[in-house]
Design a protein around this motif. Structure first.
Motif, short mmCIF file in Angstrom:
data_model
loop_
_atom_site.label_atom_id
_atom_site.label_comp_id
_atom_site.label_asym_id
_atom_site.label_seq_id
_atom_site.Cartn_x
_atom_site.Cartn_y
_atom_site.Cartn_z
N ALA A 65 0.82 -1.20 0.00
CA ALA A 65 0.00 0.00 0.00
C ALA A 65 0.86 1.26 0.00
O ALA A 65 0.55 2.25 -0.67
N GLU A 66 1.98 1.22 0.73
CA GLU A 66 2.86 2.38 0.80
C GLU A 66 3.62 2.60 -0.51
O GLU A 66 3.79 3.74 -0.95
N LEU A 108 3.12 1.18 -3.73
CA LEU A 108 2.47 1.21 -5.04
C LEU A 108 1.44 2.35 -5.15
O LEU A 108 0.25 2.12 -5.13
N SER A 109 1.93 3.56 -5.28
CA SER A 109 1.01 4.67 -5.55
C SER A 109 0.97 4.89 -7.05
O SER A 109 1.94 4.59 -7.77
N ALA A 110 -0.14 5.42 -7.54
CA ALA A 110 -0.32 5.63 -8.98
C ALA A 110 0.79 6.52 -9.53
O ALA A 110 1.36 6.25 -10.60
N GLU A 111 1.10 7.56 -8.77
CA GLU A 111 2.10 8.52 -9.21
C GLU A 111 3.47 7.86 -9.37
O GLU A 111 4.16 8.04 -10.38
N ARG A 112 3.84 7.05 -8.36
CA ARG A 112 5.15 6.41 -8.40
C ARG A 112 5.25 5.41 -9.55
O ARG A 112 6.28 5.33 -10.23
N PHE A 161 -6.54 1.29 -10.09
CA PHE A 161 -6.66 0.39 -8.95
C PHE A 161 -8.07 -0.16 -8.88
O PHE A 161 -9.04 0.59 -8.77
N THR A 215 0.31 4.04 -16.67
CA THR A 215 -0.65 4.58 -15.71
C THR A 215 -1.54 3.45 -15.18
O THR A 215 -2.21 2.78 -15.97
#
Lengths: 344, 271
Positions: free
Chosen positions: B240-241, B243-247, B258, B255
């Motif tokens: 969760a920490e 895998l952010s969309a931005e990263r 989720f 892109t």
């Protein structure tokens, strides 16, 4: 592999028995045949307190018997040498004769005979084997240096075989030159070096070759398990705790010594080291703990058979043994080359 | 406990990994993700001590890995690679038994035979134990290699596939490295593999560090994800920490969307 341990031992027992049978035939038949009672009397004449051996008995004791024993030892050397090279380079079509070791060793010994004749050097019994080893090291090193790929340091098989071919030709031409200028009768015969023969066998040669063959095989056996690990690749072997570079150096050295010393006394005998490990792999898989001992036995047996053929086919004259081993070995080599799908 | 501090590994002038510091705890499954050329495999090889970094230290339980002998290390560190080719015919059993090589002298002891049998059973390869490894399919081969690699680390006194048993002293940690082992496997085998890795890592003394390409697989199985890019670690933490969309957009150039999924939280879909 406890499950197979029984059959492994049984197979070794069969091989030992077969080798002894061939040895018996090898001492019995030749330019002159010796009957079994005559062989018995000749051996008994060695016991203390017996009368001097007769001429016939001396022929047996000083020519026939050392030749048969030397043949066993040289065959064992070439078999073990082939098994070691194939394991080391993870390639089933490598053998001492193909990668230059044998011709380099032959060159070293021919040079020794010629220089020894000219400068009167080389009194020690170890000088000849030493010269052969130096020649063998030189040529083997040359082949692997030239065949090494720049990208990953590994020798591709095509490059290896072609480089071996070239280096062999180079050393054979050097031997040709030495034979041309030589005064020593042994060095003068280029057939001796290029086709191999056991006709020069004597007990001194037997002693020296016995030391290198037995010693080299024992050292190699200590590393058999590490050589097995190498079969799944150098990286994987490292993960299994093998110091791969050290292993390479040890095995290459053992191989050069046993093959070069044998070559010093018999000339180049090709294809034994190629064929023998294959026979054993077909019989009992690739485990080097078995393969090394088995290759020694089968090598000894096959070379003795080849020598028997060489002595009997043109009786009382004889063929160079290398003609016999090549006649059998070349088809096997070509078959392997066709069957394996190498990327050229 | 496995610690790497300030690792830089260069080939020629090119730094494959730069100033990497990271630690891995026993009992947790760590997966390294990142695009091609991020330095994931290089980091695994440095951690497993196949490659020696120009600067920085790798410590196994606080001990500099450079001081360990090959033979000692092999008893508690194993690496599963992408694909293993063999040059000569070997039976499946012979390949699995190689995992026990660091543990016996010339001939395997009964315990080595037993572990070999157990692992062939565990990986469902017992039926072709006597078959030639060279004749197997890619998936079958990889099962055999996984059996071999776990045989290297197996301990009969603490069956690692069971979740009970006394925790061992930290000094006897075992290290399992996975160097893109899923590359040539189909999806079913990928999942089966990750489940087995998960089970093995549940032993309290096992440190597992792996490289996988599939982000969903990584997110589903990892306790900790390490995201690498350009030879550096750019994120390190739970799925969760990390895998952010931005990263994901920054690092992979795609892109993600989720999609919530019942069992494993979310599922990523890429444009």
């Amino acid at each position: 592999m406890t499950k197979h341990f029984g059959t492994e031992r049984a197979l070794l027992a069969v091989l030992i028995f077969a080798t002894l049978l061939v040895l018996a035939a090898s001492v019995r038949y030749g330019a002159v045949d010796f009957s079994i009672p005559a062989i018995g009397r000749a051996l008994v004449s060695l016991l203390p307190g017996r009368p001097e051996p007769t001429l016939e008995q001396r022929i047996f004791l000083e020519l026939r018997l050392p030749r048969a024993v030397l043949c066993l030892l040289v065959g064992a050397s070439l078999g073990v040498g082939g098994a070691l090279m194939q394991a080391l380079f993870q390639n089933p079509i490598v053998e001492p004769g193909l990668v230059g070791t044998s011709s380099g060793a032959a060159f070293g010994s021919a040079l020794f005979f010629v220089l020894g004749g000219v400068f009167q050097i080389g009194a020690s019994r170890w000088s000849l084997p030493l010269a052969a080893c130096l020649g063998g090291i030189l040529s083997t090193y040359l082949v692997f240096l030239l065949a090494r790929s720049r990208e990953d340091g590994r020798a591709s098989i095509v490059l290896l075989l072609l480089t071996g071919l070239a280096v062999n030709a180079l050393f054979m031409s050097a031997i040709g030159f030495l034979s041309y200028i030589a005064r020593d009768p042994q060095a003068r015969s280029i057939t001796f070096w290029s086709l191999g023969t056991l006709s020069g066998a004597n007990w001194r040669a037997v002693q020296i070759v016995a030391v290198s063959t037995v010693g080299g095989t024992l050292v190699a056996l200590r590393y058999a398990k590490q050589l097995n690990a190498l079969m799944i690749g150098e990286e994987e072997a490292t993960y299994l705790g093998v110091n791969v570079n050290r292993l390479k150096w040890i095995i290459l050295s053992v191989n050069v010594v046993i093959v070069a010393v044998a070559t010093a006394f018999t000339g180049v005998i090709s294809f034994v080291g190629l064929v023998v490990p294959h026979i054993l792999r077909m019989l009992r898989g690739s485990d080097n703990r078995f393969l090394i001992v088995g290759s020694a036995l089968v090598g000894a047996m096959l070379l003795s058979l080849a020598d028997l053929i060489a002595r009997l086919s043109l009786r009382p004259a004889e063929l160079p043994i290398g003609i016999v081993t090549s006649a059998v070995g070349v088809p096997v080599f070509l078959f392997l080359l066709r069957r394996r799908r190498y990327v050229f | 406990m496995l610690d790497a501090s300030d690792i830089t590994f260069r080939v020629g002038d090119k730094a494959l990994i730069t100033d990497v510091s990271v630690s891995f705890a026993p009992g947790r499954l760590h997966l390294i993700i990142g695009p091609n050329g991020a330095g994931k495999s290089t980091l695994i090889k440095v951690l497993a001590r196949l490659l020696r970094p120009q600067t920085g230290v790798v410590r196994y339980e606080g001990v500099d890995a450079r001081h360990a002998s090959e033979a000692e290390l092999a008893k508690r560190r194993a690496v599963l690679s992408q694909a293993v080719e063999v040059a000569f015919p070997l039976t499946v059993r012979e390949v699995v038994m190689m995992g026990r090589y660091p543990h016996f002298g010339s001939r395997p002891a009964p315990v080595d035979e037993k572990i070999t049998d157990e692992l062939m059973e565990f990986f469902d390869v017992t039926e072709f134990a006597e078959r030639n490894y060279q004749t197997l399919s890619g998936g079958e081969r990889q099962r055999v290699n996984f059996a071999r690699v776990l045989a290297q680390l197996w301990r009969t006194d603490s069956p690692s596939h069971a979740q009970h048993g006394p925790p061992l002293a930290p000094a006897s940690c075992r290290y399992l490295f996975l160097d893109e082992p899923l590359t040539f496997l189909d999806i079913r085998h990928q999942i089966e593999f990750m489940k087995k890795v998960r089970v093995f890592t549940d032993a309290p003394d096992v440190v597992t560090v792996g490289v996988v390409h599939d982000l969903n697989l990584a997110a589903r199985f990892a306790d900790q994800l390490v995201l690498m890019d350009g030879g550096r670690i750019v994120a390190n933490g739970s799925a969760a920490e990390v895998l952010s969309a931005e990263r994901i957009r920054d690092v992979f150039g795609v892109t993600p969307t989720f999609v919530p999924v019942e069992q494993s939280g979310v599922h990523l879909i890429f444009d």
